[in-house]
Design a protein around this motif. Structure first.
Motif, PDB file in Angstrom:
ATOM      1  N   THR A  66       5.258   9.920  -1.529  1.00  0.00           N
ATOM      2  CA  THR A  66       4.922   9.555  -2.907  1.00  0.00           C
ATOM      3  C   THR A  66       6.082   9.851  -3.854  1.00  0.00           C
ATOM      4  O   THR A  66       6.325   9.090  -4.790  1.00  0.00           O
ATOM      5  CB  THR A  66       3.627  10.237  -3.387  1.00  0.00           C
ATOM      6  OG1 THR A  66       3.758  11.653  -3.297  1.00  0.00           O
ATOM      7  CG2 THR A  66       2.436   9.780  -2.554  1.00  0.00           C
ATOM      8  N   ASP A  67       6.819  10.929  -3.611  1.00  0.00           N
ATOM      9  CA  ASP A  67       8.005  11.214  -4.425  1.00  0.00           C
ATOM     10  C   ASP A  67       9.056  10.117  -4.237  1.00  0.00           C
ATOM     11  O   ASP A  67       9.664   9.644  -5.197  1.00  0.00           O
ATOM     12  CB  ASP A  67       8.615  12.570  -4.072  1.00  0.00           C
ATOM     13  CG  ASP A  67       7.787  13.744  -4.535  1.00  0.00           C
ATOM     14  OD1 ASP A  67       6.791  13.548  -5.264  1.00  0.00           O
ATOM     15  OD2 ASP A  67       8.130  14.887  -4.147  1.00  0.00           O
ATOM     16  N   PRO A  94       2.169   7.209  -6.273  1.00  0.00           N
ATOM     17  CA  PRO A  94       1.209   7.558  -5.225  1.00  0.00           C
ATOM     18  C   PRO A  94       0.333   6.375  -4.811  1.00  0.00           C
ATOM     19  O   PRO A  94      -0.096   6.284  -3.664  1.00  0.00           O
ATOM     20  CB  PRO A  94       0.365   8.665  -5.853  1.00  0.00           C
ATOM     21  CG  PRO A  94       1.207   9.225  -6.940  1.00  0.00           C
ATOM     22  CD  PRO A  94       2.062   8.083  -7.437  1.00  0.00           C
ATOM     23  N   GLY A  95       0.093   5.445  -5.727  1.00  0.00           N
ATOM     24  CA  GLY A  95      -0.725   4.277  -5.418  1.00  0.00           C
ATOM     25  C   GLY A  95      -0.031   3.274  -4.510  1.00  0.00           C
ATOM     26  O   GLY A  95      -0.668   2.341  -4.020  1.00  0.00           O
ATOM     27  N   ALA A  96       1.263   3.454  -4.264  1.00  0.00           N
ATOM     28  CA  ALA A  96       1.996   2.550  -3.374  1.00  0.00           C
ATOM     29  C   ALA A  96       1.672   2.807  -1.904  1.00  0.00           C
ATOM     30  O   ALA A  96       1.917   1.952  -1.056  1.00  0.00           O
ATOM     31  CB  ALA A  96       3.500   2.680  -3.615  1.00  0.00           C
ATOM     32  N   VAL A  97       1.124   3.969  -1.595  1.00  0.00           N
ATOM     33  CA  VAL A  97       0.755   4.284  -0.203  1.00  0.00           C
ATOM     34  C   VAL A  97      -0.560   3.565   0.094  1.00  0.00           C
ATOM     35  O   VAL A  97      -1.586   3.854  -0.505  1.00  0.00           O
ATOM     36  CB  VAL A  97       0.615   5.805   0.013  1.00  0.00           C
ATOM     37  CG1 VAL A  97       0.159   6.111   1.437  1.00  0.00           C
ATOM     38  CG2 VAL A  97       1.929   6.507  -0.291  1.00  0.00           C
ATOM     39  N   VAL A  98      -0.504   2.624   1.038  1.00  0.00           N
ATOM     40  CA  VAL A  98      -1.700   1.836   1.360  1.00  0.00           C
ATOM     41  C   VAL A  98      -2.353   2.279   2.666  1.00  0.00           C
ATOM     42  O   VAL A  98      -3.513   1.943   2.909  1.00  0.00           O
ATOM     43  CB  VAL A  98      -1.400   0.319   1.382  1.00  0.00           C
ATOM     44  CG1 VAL A  98      -1.011  -0.157  -0.007  1.00  0.00           C
ATOM     45  CG2 VAL A  98      -0.331  -0.034   2.391  1.00  0.00           C
ATOM     46  N   GLU A  99      -1.632   3.008   3.505  1.00  0.00           N
ATOM     47  CA  GLU A  99      -2.187   3.577   4.732  1.00  0.00           C
ATOM     48  C   GLU A  99      -1.495   4.904   5.003  1.00  0.00           C
ATOM     49  O   GLU A  99      -0.310   5.057   4.690  1.00  0.00           O
ATOM     50  CB  GLU A  99      -1.934   2.669   5.945  1.00  0.00           C
ATOM     51  CG  GLU A  99      -2.689   1.377   5.950  1.00  0.00           C
ATOM     52  CD  GLU A  99      -2.365   0.536   7.186  1.00  0.00           C
ATOM     53  OE1 GLU A  99      -2.134   1.105   8.276  1.00  0.00           O
ATOM     54  OE2 GLU A  99      -2.324  -0.693   7.046  1.00  0.00           O
ATOM     55  N   TYR A 100      -2.246   5.814   5.626  1.00  0.00           N
ATOM     56  CA  TYR A 100      -1.665   7.109   5.993  1.00  0.00           C
ATOM     57  C   TYR A 100      -2.532   7.740   7.052  1.00  0.00           C
ATOM     58  O   TYR A 100      -3.758   7.754   6.925  1.00  0.00           O
ATOM     59  CB  TYR A 100      -1.569   8.020   4.760  1.00  0.00           C
ATOM     60  CG  TYR A 100      -0.992   9.400   5.018  1.00  0.00           C
ATOM     61  CD1 TYR A 100       0.167   9.581   5.759  1.00  0.00           C
ATOM     62  CD2 TYR A 100      -1.610  10.522   4.498  1.00  0.00           C
ATOM     63  CE1 TYR A 100       0.697  10.838   5.966  1.00  0.00           C
ATOM     64  CE2 TYR A 100      -1.083  11.784   4.696  1.00  0.00           C
ATOM     65  CZ  TYR A 100       0.068  11.938   5.431  1.00  0.00           C
ATOM     66  OH  TYR A 100       0.583  13.185   5.641  1.00  0.00           O
ATOM     67  N   GLY A 101      -1.907   8.236   8.083  1.00  0.00           N
ATOM     68  CA  GLY A 101      -2.642   8.929   9.131  1.00  0.00           C
ATOM     69  C   GLY A 101      -1.742   9.903   9.858  1.00  0.00           C
ATOM     70  O   GLY A 101      -0.509   9.748   9.872  1.00  0.00           O
ATOM     71  N   VAL A 102      -2.353  10.927  10.440  1.00  0.00           N
ATOM     72  CA  VAL A 102      -1.615  11.938  11.203  1.00  0.00           C
ATOM     73  C   VAL A 102      -2.469  12.406  12.375  1.00  0.00           C
ATOM     74  O   VAL A 102      -3.675  12.161  12.417  1.00  0.00           O
ATOM     75  CB  VAL A 102      -1.246  13.183  10.342  1.00  0.00           C
ATOM     76  CG1 VAL A 102      -0.484  12.796   9.084  1.00  0.00           C
ATOM     77  CG2 VAL A 102      -2.463  14.005  10.000  1.00  0.00           C
ATOM     78  N   ARG A 103      -1.824  13.128  13.274  1.00  0.00           N
ATOM     79  CA  ARG A 103      -2.517  13.918  14.295  1.00  0.00           C
ATOM     80  C   ARG A 103      -2.059  15.359  14.085  1.00  0.00           C
ATOM     81  O   ARG A 103      -0.870  15.617  13.909  1.00  0.00           O
ATOM     82  CB  ARG A 103      -2.146  13.462  15.694  1.00  0.00           C
ATOM     83  CG  ARG A 103      -2.700  12.108  15.988  1.00  0.00           C
ATOM     84  CD  ARG A 103      -3.120  12.015  17.386  1.00  0.00           C
ATOM     85  NE  ARG A 103      -3.674  10.684  17.572  1.00  0.00           N
ATOM     86  CZ  ARG A 103      -4.060  10.237  18.706  1.00  0.00           C
ATOM     87  NH1 ARG A 103      -3.945  10.983  19.775  1.00  0.00           N
ATOM     88  NH2 ARG A 103      -4.576   9.045  18.807  1.00  0.00           N
ATOM     89  N   ALA A 147       2.602  11.067  12.256  1.00  0.00           N
ATOM     90  CA  ALA A 147       2.427  11.050  10.798  1.00  0.00           C
ATOM     91  C   ALA A 147       3.107   9.788  10.285  1.00  0.00           C
ATOM     92  O   ALA A 147       4.335   9.698  10.266  1.00  0.00           O
ATOM     93  CB  ALA A 147       3.030  12.302  10.173  1.00  0.00           C
ATOM     94  N   ARG A 148       2.278   8.824   9.912  1.00  0.00           N
ATOM     95  CA  ARG A 148       2.800   7.512   9.523  1.00  0.00           C
ATOM     96  C   ARG A 148       2.130   7.033   8.251  1.00  0.00           C
ATOM     97  O   ARG A 148       0.928   7.214   8.063  1.00  0.00           O
ATOM     98  CB  ARG A 148       2.545   6.510  10.639  1.00  0.00           C
ATOM     99  CG  ARG A 148       3.245   6.901  11.927  1.00  0.00           C
ATOM    100  CD  ARG A 148       2.968   5.918  13.035  1.00  0.00           C
ATOM    101  NE  ARG A 148       3.653   6.346  14.242  1.00  0.00           N
ATOM    102  CZ  ARG A 148       3.094   6.363  15.441  1.00  0.00           C
ATOM    103  NH1 ARG A 148       1.849   5.964  15.590  1.00  0.00           N
ATOM    104  NH2 ARG A 148       3.789   6.765  16.483  1.00  0.00           N
ATOM    105  N   ALA A 149       2.934   6.388   7.422  1.00  0.00           N
ATOM    106  CA  ALA A 149       2.423   5.825   6.172  1.00  0.00           C
ATOM    107  C   ALA A 149       2.963   4.408   6.012  1.00  0.00           C
ATOM    108  O   ALA A 149       4.043   4.078   6.525  1.00  0.00           O
ATOM    109  CB  ALA A 149       2.861   6.680   4.987  1.00  0.00           C
ATOM    110  N   VAL A 150       2.204   3.599   5.312  1.00  0.00           N
ATOM    111  CA  VAL A 150       2.636   2.257   4.940  1.00  0.00           C
ATOM    112  C   VAL A 150       2.697   2.231   3.420  1.00  0.00           C
ATOM    113  O   VAL A 150       1.739   2.625   2.742  1.00  0.00           O
ATOM    114  CB  VAL A 150       1.671   1.165   5.474  1.00  0.00           C
ATOM    115  CG1 VAL A 150       2.138  -0.211   5.026  1.00  0.00           C
ATOM    116  CG2 VAL A 150       1.579   1.238   6.998  1.00  0.00           C
ATOM    117  N   VAL A 151       3.844   1.780   2.907  1.00  0.00           N
ATOM    118  CA  VAL A 151       4.111   1.817   1.464  1.00  0.00           C
ATOM    119  C   VAL A 151       4.419   0.403   0.980  1.00  0.00           C
ATOM    120  O   VAL A 151       5.310  -0.254   1.500  1.00  0.00           O
ATOM    121  CB  VAL A 151       5.300   2.747   1.154  1.00  0.00           C
ATOM    122  CG1 VAL A 151       5.563   2.828  -0.336  1.00  0.00           C
ATOM    123  CG2 VAL A 151       5.086   4.122   1.752  1.00  0.00           C
TER     124      VAL A 151
END
Length: 139
Positions: free
Chosen positions: A67-68, A73-82, A129-133
């Motif tokens: 997000t930084d 912060p609204g640009a993150v459309v997906e996020y997941g981790v193990r 740990a993956r995010a889609v922005v």
């Protein structure tokens, strides 16, 4: 961040100290008052080495790098981790969660697929740990 995403773009690594007071504040915000997150005697009675951070606290801390970097912060459309290992938070002192990442893919919609690394004392605490922005408006 530049005018567009590119595979290999590095997100600046950041260190996030986590102290017991942070866990108490997180418990209040989340409603998760499980004593393993604030009571050392209780945590060790279950075989834990000490009080541990909430998994969701760790996850939320890690996404701050994204997000930084994205500036929104609204640009993150997906996020997941193990979760791979708990973050042990000593008292006195803190655990330092080190987080970095890089863009591994830019899809047809211009969204950056980011892979994060999150470690404490050199040991991985989050895997996959993956995010889609999404790109900001105007890109």
């Amino acid at each position: 961040m530049s005018a567009g995403f590119a595979v290999g773009d590095a997100l600046p690594s950041q260190d996030f100290p986590a102290e017991r007071a942070d866990l108490v504040r997180y418990a209040g915000a989340s409603g998760d008052f499980n004593p393993i997150h604030w009571n050392e005697r209780y945590a060790t009675s279950f075989g834990l080495p000490n009080v541990i951070a909430h998994g969701m606290f760790t996850m939320a801390t890690a996404i701050r790098v994204v997000t930084d970097w994205a500036g929104d912060p609204g640009a993150v459309v997906e996020y997941g981790v193990r979760f791979t290992r708990p973050v042990v938070v000593p008292d006195p002192g803190s655990a330092v969660i080190t987080v970095g990442g890089s863009v591994t893919e830019v899809d047809d919609a211009g969204r950056a697929h980011v892979e994060l690394t999150a470690t404490v004392d050199g040991k991985t605490v989050l895997a996959k740990a993956r995010a889609v922005v999404r790109p900001p408006t105007g890109r």
